[in-house]
Design an enzyme around this catalytic site. Structure first.
Site, PDB file in Angstrom:
ATOM      1  N   THR A  68     -15.122  26.150 -38.126  1.00  0.00           N
ATOM      2  CA  THR A  68     -15.339  27.515 -37.644  1.00  0.00           C
ATOM      3  C   THR A  68     -14.642  27.782 -36.316  1.00  0.00           C
ATOM      4  OG1 THR A  68     -17.476  26.767 -36.760  1.00  0.00           O
ATOM      5  CG2 THR A  68     -17.491  27.913 -38.883  1.00  0.00           C
TER       6      THR A  68
ATOM      7  N   LYS B  59     -18.041  13.811 -41.166  1.00  0.00           N
ATOM      8  CA  LYS B  59     -16.784  14.394 -41.653  1.00  0.00           C
ATOM      9  C   LYS B  59     -15.752  13.335 -42.027  1.00  0.00           C
ATOM     10  CE  LYS B  59     -17.220  18.553 -38.750  1.00  0.00           C
ATOM     11  NZ  LYS B  59     -18.280  18.110 -37.807  1.00  0.00           N
TER      12      LYS B  59
ATOM     13  N   LYS C  40     -29.208  17.983 -37.549  1.00  0.00           N
ATOM     14  CA  LYS C  40     -27.866  17.451 -37.777  1.00  0.00           C
ATOM     15  C   LYS C  40     -27.572  16.416 -36.708  1.00  0.00           C
ATOM     16  CE  LYS C  40     -24.012  19.642 -36.521  1.00  0.00           C
ATOM     17  NZ  LYS C  40     -23.186  18.630 -35.780  1.00  0.00           N
TER      18      LYS C  40
ATOM     19  N   ASP D 201     -23.497  14.293 -39.996  1.00  0.00           N
ATOM     20  CA  ASP D 201     -22.260  15.070 -39.949  1.00  0.00           C
ATOM     21  C   ASP D 201     -21.133  14.239 -39.334  1.00  0.00           C
ATOM     22  OD1 ASP D 201     -20.398  17.169 -39.801  1.00  0.00           O
ATOM     23  OD2 ASP D 201     -21.218  17.901 -37.896  1.00  0.00           O
TER      24      ASP D 201
ATOM     25  N   ASP E  87     -10.350   9.838 -45.054  1.00  0.00           N
ATOM     26  CA  ASP E  87      -9.527   8.627 -45.057  1.00  0.00           C
ATOM     27  C   ASP E  87      -9.080   8.385 -46.491  1.00  0.00           C
ATOM     28  OD1 ASP E  87      -8.435   6.011 -44.342  1.00  0.00           O
ATOM     29  OD2 ASP E  87      -9.810   6.058 -42.639  1.00  0.00           O
TER      30      ASP E  87
ATOM     31  N   ARG F 160     -26.206  25.331 -29.885  1.00  0.00           N
ATOM     32  CA  ARG F 160     -26.543  25.785 -28.541  1.00  0.00           C
ATOM     33  C   ARG F 160     -27.500  26.965 -28.480  1.00  0.00           C
ATOM     34  NH1 ARG F 160     -20.273  25.254 -26.982  1.00  0.00           N
ATOM     35  NH2 ARG F 160     -20.237  25.533 -29.247  1.00  0.00           N
TER      36      ARG F 160
END
Length: 234
Positions: free
Chosen positions: A122, A64, A35, A62, A67, A214
């Site tokens: 999340t 997002k 990603k 990614d 608009d 991570r």
């Protein structure tokens, strides 16, 4: 374009050197699906996408988008030329915006990357969603509606927490994709995530793709951590 279940590594690095050094760890065996998010894309631009693609990785871009429909349509037309495998928008942008995204992403030959919509991040709890975003419905009801809207707009799936993946499948059908961040190994810290689960549990719930950052990128042995994700999820 349908893909098999897979683990996506969130390469949330600040620049080219860091991400390529990280990907160099995976010279042997499986090439991870990666990603590329806002930090890396805004730092390095489209060329980092091309470079990672040349190395043989599938890419979830990614960004997002959220608009007005015309702006999103034009932006997606540009992104479709990068040969990425998956892109996303915010479902809160409405059905019209999501339809425009799909139209812009579709190439003259009819092909396009997978297009998914973010339901609720999340990091967002139900309490914050209701008190700060003024969404009075429950988290489950909100995600159900956003997923149904994405399906009506012709999208391939949604980003949701693993906890809602089964709900989305029930509402939208087993072929509607669920891409689920918020993945942690058993006993690990949650960091800034709220709605989380393990790779094994995500598989049980019905996630098609898990996005792992991570727990892999900050691990002492990233390759071993990635292989653990693969073992538990695939």
């Amino acid at each position: 374009m349908r893909m098999n279940r897979d683990v996506i590594i969130a390469c949330d690095f600040s620049g080219k050197t860091q991400v390529l050094d990280f990907l160099d760890l995976f010279k042997e065996g499986r090439k991870p699906f990666v990603k590329i998010g806002m930090e890396l894309f805004y730092s390095e631009g489209p060329e980092i996408v091309r470079e990672i693609k040349r190395r043989g990785h599938r890419i979830f871009l990614d960004l997002k988008l959220h608009d007005i429909p015309n702006t999103v349509r034009k932006a997606m037309a540009v992104l479709s030329g990068l040969d990425v495998d998956m892109v996303n928008v915010h479902a809160a942008g409405t059905i019209a915006m999501m339809e425009a995204a799909r139209e812009g992403l579709t190439r003259p030959d009819g092909s396009r990357p997978l297009l998914i919509a973010v339901t609720q991040l999340t990091s967002t709890s139900e309490e914050r969603m209701q008190s700060e975003l003024l969404i009075g419905a429950s988290m489950e009801d909100t995600i159900s509606l956003y997923a149904l809207n994405a399906r009506k707009a012709g999208l391939d799936g949604v980003v949701c927490s693993p906890r809602e993946a089964g709900l989305v499948k029930d509402m939208c059908g087993k072929d509607f994709l669920t891409v689920t961040p918020g993945i942690r190994f058993e006993g690990a810290a949650a960091d800034d995530q709220v709605r989380i689960t393990t790779p094994a549990r995500a598989r049980e719930i019905g996630s098609d793709f898990i996005v792992v950052g991570r727990p892999v990128t900050a691990a002492a042995d990233p390759v071993a951590a990635y292989n653990k994700c693969i073992e538990e999820f695939i």
